[in-house]
Design a protein around this motif. Structure first.
Motif, short mmCIF file in Angstrom:
data_model
loop_
_atom_site.label_atom_id
_atom_site.label_comp_id
_atom_site.label_asym_id
_atom_site.label_seq_id
_atom_site.Cartn_x
_atom_site.Cartn_y
_atom_site.Cartn_z
N ALA A 94 16.03 -9.05 82.86
CA ALA A 94 14.74 -8.49 83.27
C ALA A 94 13.64 -9.54 83.28
CB ALA A 94 14.36 -7.31 82.37
N LEU A 95 13.96 -10.73 83.80
CA LEU A 95 12.94 -11.78 83.90
C LEU A 95 12.21 -11.64 85.22
CD1 LEU A 95 15.23 -14.68 82.68
CD2 LEU A 95 13.55 -13.41 81.33
N LEU A 96 11.02 -12.22 85.29
CA LEU A 96 10.30 -12.24 86.56
C LEU A 96 10.77 -13.47 87.32
CD1 LEU A 96 6.86 -11.27 85.04
CD2 LEU A 96 8.37 -9.82 86.38
N ARG B 175 7.40 -0.38 95.29
CA ARG B 175 8.15 0.64 94.57
C ARG B 175 9.41 0.11 93.91
NH1 ARG B 175 7.29 5.98 96.67
NH2 ARG B 175 5.61 6.67 95.31
N SER B 176 10.15 -0.69 94.66
CA SER B 176 11.51 -1.03 94.22
C SER B 176 11.50 -2.14 93.18
CB SER B 176 12.35 -1.44 95.42
OG SER B 176 11.80 -2.61 95.99
N VAL B 177 10.77 -1.93 92.10
CA VAL B 177 10.77 -2.93 91.03
C VAL B 177 11.94 -2.67 90.09
CG1 VAL B 177 8.31 -3.37 91.12
CG2 VAL B 177 9.17 -1.56 89.65
N ASP B 178 12.40 -3.74 89.45
CA ASP B 178 13.52 -3.63 88.52
C ASP B 178 13.13 -2.74 87.33
OD1 ASP B 178 16.13 -4.56 87.43
OD2 ASP B 178 14.80 -5.31 85.86
N HIS B 179 13.98 -1.76 87.04
CA HIS B 179 13.65 -0.79 86.00
C HIS B 179 13.48 -1.43 84.63
CE1 HIS B 179 14.85 2.19 82.87
NE2 HIS B 179 13.96 2.92 83.52
N VAL B 188 4.84 -3.48 76.11
CA VAL B 188 3.64 -4.08 75.51
C VAL B 188 2.38 -3.37 76.02
CG1 VAL B 188 4.70 -6.33 75.13
CG2 VAL B 188 3.51 -5.89 77.28
N ASP B 189 2.59 -2.20 76.60
CA ASP B 189 1.49 -1.38 77.09
C ASP B 189 0.65 -2.11 78.14
OD1 ASP B 189 0.36 1.18 77.04
OD2 ASP B 189 -1.36 0.46 75.90
N ALA B 190 1.32 -2.81 79.04
CA ALA B 190 0.61 -3.45 80.15
C ALA B 190 -0.04 -2.36 81.00
CB ALA B 190 1.58 -4.27 81.00
N SER B 191 -1.25 -2.64 81.48
CA SER B 191 -1.95 -1.64 82.28
C SER B 191 -1.34 -1.56 83.67
CB SER B 191 -3.43 -2.02 82.40
OG SER B 191 -3.54 -3.23 83.12
N LYS B 192 -1.67 -0.52 84.39
CA LYS B 192 -1.16 -0.38 85.76
C LYS B 192 -1.58 -1.56 86.61
CE LYS B 192 -0.18 4.45 86.33
NZ LYS B 192 -0.44 5.72 86.98
N ARG B 193 -2.79 -2.05 86.35
CA ARG B 193 -3.29 -3.19 87.11
C ARG B 193 -2.46 -4.44 86.82
NH1 ARG B 193 -9.48 -4.54 86.51
NH2 ARG B 193 -8.80 -6.69 86.68
N GLU B 194 -2.18 -4.65 85.54
CA GLU B 194 -1.36 -5.82 85.17
C GLU B 194 0.03 -5.72 85.78
OE1 GLU B 194 -3.22 -7.11 80.84
OE2 GLU B 194 -1.91 -5.36 80.93
N ILE B 195 0.60 -4.50 85.74
CA ILE B 195 1.93 -4.31 86.32
C ILE B 195 1.89 -4.54 87.83
CG2 ILE B 195 3.68 -2.54 86.84
CD1 ILE B 195 3.16 -1.43 84.01
N PHE B 196 0.79 -4.15 88.46
CA PHE B 196 0.65 -4.38 89.90
C PHE B 196 0.62 -5.87 90.22
CE2 PHE B 196 -1.91 -5.19 93.68
CZ PHE B 196 -1.26 -4.42 94.61
N TRP B 197 -0.23 -6.61 89.53
CA TRP B 197 -0.40 -8.03 89.86
C TRP B 197 0.79 -8.87 89.45
CZ3 TRP B 197 -3.48 -9.33 93.45
CH2 TRP B 197 -4.68 -8.62 93.65
N HIS B 198 1.40 -8.53 88.30
CA HIS B 198 2.47 -9.39 87.79
C HIS B 198 3.85 -8.97 88.24
CE1 HIS B 198 -0.01 -11.96 85.37
NE2 HIS B 198 -0.65 -10.90 84.90
N ASN B 203 6.85 -8.68 93.80
CA ASN B 203 8.11 -8.05 94.19
C ASN B 203 8.09 -7.60 95.66
OD1 ASN B 203 10.71 -6.99 93.06
ND2 ASN B 203 9.89 -5.10 93.93
N ALA B 204 6.88 -7.33 96.18
CA ALA B 204 6.77 -6.86 97.57
C ALA B 204 6.75 -8.01 98.56
CB ALA B 204 5.51 -6.00 97.72
N LEU B 205 6.54 -9.24 98.08
CA LEU B 205 6.37 -10.37 99.01
C LEU B 205 7.57 -10.61 99.93
CD1 LEU B 205 4.33 -13.01 96.96
CD2 LEU B 205 3.58 -11.56 98.83
N PRO B 206 8.81 -10.59 99.42
CA PRO B 206 9.93 -10.81 100.35
C PRO B 206 9.94 -9.81 101.50
CG PRO B 206 10.69 -10.96 98.10
CD PRO B 206 9.28 -10.48 98.03
#
Lengths: 272, 288
Positions: A94-96, B175-179, B188-198, B203-206
């Motif tokens: 689960a790495l980026l 959507r299709s991010v690795d579960h 680590v309770d990352a916010s929705k914004r952090e999950i979006f950017w990181h 993940n959507a770039l390809p």
């Protein structure tokens, strides 16, 4: 972060989880009573689908329990998650893939700054990368690494958070036998340098005995605690331990416990 | 994604880690031809073959330039008045890029909202299908009516041509991010914004680059169609249409070739950018 010995970190009382599936609900966990003390390494073992992973996710505040009470350091697990007290190591690395090894390690400490656990220093990151034997690959992208190496990054990433509780969900299950054995001792080495409490989900009897202070045996549908087995093998545990009689004795005991629990609970009698 | 999934000649470049039982496969890879010159040569060769066949056909059959001019004739014509093609090409390029950028921004915004809410997705889907099913080309005169003599009708057509493929690919990618990766970030309770950017956006770039190559030429086609309905006297599409009505064969083919070359250059540009940005992605591993 050192908690006094024998002070409970996790206290679960009659914890249950039910999923709603349209008309009927499915019970994944039922009546889980559990106490895990500070600094303990506890394995959770059981057959596939017994709810081991669900239990781990409940402990980490990723899934709220639907019955019972669960306290992690006296708080609801979600509070622990908000305070970044958990280091999660899932089954896949689960790495980026767009971040190098080092960048993967520095990411989690930077997220959720509100928790007041600031970024980890470069030296500590370098030390961890070295400790998992990946110093030459610090600036390599994960896609260039083998599966075992990726899982070592995943392990280092969890330790980089310096979390009081590590939650591991069969992290070595997908690896080959030799790599898996190396990873177990690597985990013990990293863990020895911390005071972290570890909950380690596995389906391997040898792994559970080798790593744990205590093994919780679970049974399925719904997932319940069948029994607990203490593993009093001396620490630090070194390679070669698996060959000894004491180790063998514990694996036999655990195997029998697993067999007893599955037959007793499923209502199936293996002997005609 | 792991090194073992890659073809043998790429694993050869992976340095062997210490004590991992992991061996370099240099010996197995054998001789690898130098790929750098071939990578540049192959596309040029393809274009050259097409031009030669075309040129030969025209010369052998002696077909009238009114029906099909030889490529050499078209190139000579463009070279005789490069300023004309540069200035009108610039207009079309500008309209197409403005439309594409607007479509990309809007697509990302819409896809982000859709990725975070099933309700929003269900509410937006019919609208997207509606846009997709609308013959945008037929709407161009309506845009002309709305916006009059401004670049907006052309920009809007270019935008609507590219919006739907962009939004659907962006949605899939977000959507299709690795579960497991998502759970690690949530642990680590990352916010929705952090999950979006990181996680979600990279993940959507390809998927976005994959559709970006097509969207480039779609935007050009959209701008040209927009130009055909008038509202302005510039742009290669406009000039091609004028050439038809005034029987200017060279200008027609010159405009077409200039548009086609623009499309090729832009698509190559996207691919070059993709190669740099998606270094981590398996779609680029054959280039190492």
């Amino acid at each position: 972060m050192h908690a006094t010995l024998e002070s409970p970190v996790v206290v679960a009382e009659k914890v249950g989880v039910s999923f709603r599936d349209r008309s009927h609900s499915i019970r994944a966990l039922a009546n889980i009573d559990l106490t895990i003390n500070a600094g303990e390494l506890v394995s959770v073992i059981g057959p596939s689908g017994c709810g081991k992973s669900t239990l781990l996710r409940v402990l980490g505040g990723l899934l709220p329990p639907t019955q019972g009470t669960l306290r992690v350091w006296g708080d609801a697990p979600e509070k622990g998650r908000e305070a970044k007290r958990f280091g999660l190591v899932p089954q896949t690395p689960a790495l980026l893939p767009w971040r190098t090894v080092r960048e993967n390690l520095t990411l989690l400490p930077r997220l959720n700054r509100g928790a007041g656990r600031g970024p980890v220093g470069d030296e500590e990151i370098d030390r961890l990368i070295g400790a998992v034997g990946l110093a030459p690959f610090a600036d390599t992208l994960p896609g260039k690494l083998s599966g075992g190496m990726q899982q070592r990054v995943s392990l280092a990433r969890a330790f980089a958070l310096e979390p009081p509780v590590l939650l591991m969900d069969e992290p070595f299950a997908a690896l080959d036998e030799i790599t898996r054995s190396e990873m177990r001792f690597l985990l013990l080495k990293l863990w020895r340098e911390t005071s972290a409490t570890v909950v380690f989900v596995t389906h391997s009897i040898e792994e559970a005995v080798l790593l744990s202070d205590r093994v919780i045996v679970m049974t399925s549908s719904p997932g319940r605690v069948a029994c607990e087995i203490a593993v009093d093998l001396a620490r630090p545990r070194q390679q070669g331990l698996e060959d000894g009689d004491a180790f063998h004795h514990h694996t036999v005991e655990l195997r029998h416990a697993l067999q007893r629990s599955t037959t007793a609970f499923s209502g199936m009698d293996p002997s005609p | 994604m792991t090194a073992t999934d890659q073809s043998p000649h790429t694993t050869g470049s992976v340095p062997a880690p210490p004590g991992d039982g992991y061996e370099s496969e240099d010996e197995l890879a054998g001789w690898v031809p130098p790929r750098q010159p071939i990578r540049l040569l192959a596309p040029l060769l393809g274009l050259l073959i097409v031009s030669v066949v075309w040129e030969t056909y025209v010369r052998i059959t002696g077909v009238s330039p009114l029906v099909l001019p030889a490529p050499s004739r078209i190139v000579r014509h463009i070279a005789s008045d490069p300023g004309f093609y540069l200035s009108h090409g610039w207009v079309t390029l500008w309209e197409a890029m403005a439309g594409l950028v607007l479509a990309l921004v809007l697509a990302l915004a819409v896809a982000t909202v859709m990725a975070h809410s099933r309700f929003a997705e269900r509410a937006t889907m019919p609208v997207i299908v509606l846009i997709q099913s609308t013959p945008v080309a037929v709407l161009a005169p309506v845009f002309l009516l709305w916006f009059g003599f401004s670049p907006w009708p052309r920009i809007l057509v270019a935008m609507l041509f590219t919006f739907v493929p962009l939004v659907s690919n962006a949605l899939t990618g977000l959507r299709s991010v690795d579960h497991d990766t998502l759970e690690v970030l949530r642990s680590v309770d990352a916010s929705k914004r952090e999950i979006f950017w990181h996680l979600r956006l990279p993940n959507a770039l390809p998927a976005l680059f994959a559709v970006g190559r097509i969207a480039m030429s779609l935007a050009l086609v959209g701008a040209v169609i927009g130009e055909m309905y008038g509202g302005s006297d510039s742009g290669l599409g406009r000039k091609a249409l004028q050439a038809i009505s005034r029987n200017l064969v060279d200008q027609l083919w010159g405009s077409v070739l200039a548009l086609a070359l623009m499309g090729v250059v832009l698509t190559l540009g996207v691919m070059a950018l993709e190669q740099r940005v998606l270094r981590w992605h398996s779609s680029q591993s054959h280039l190492d």
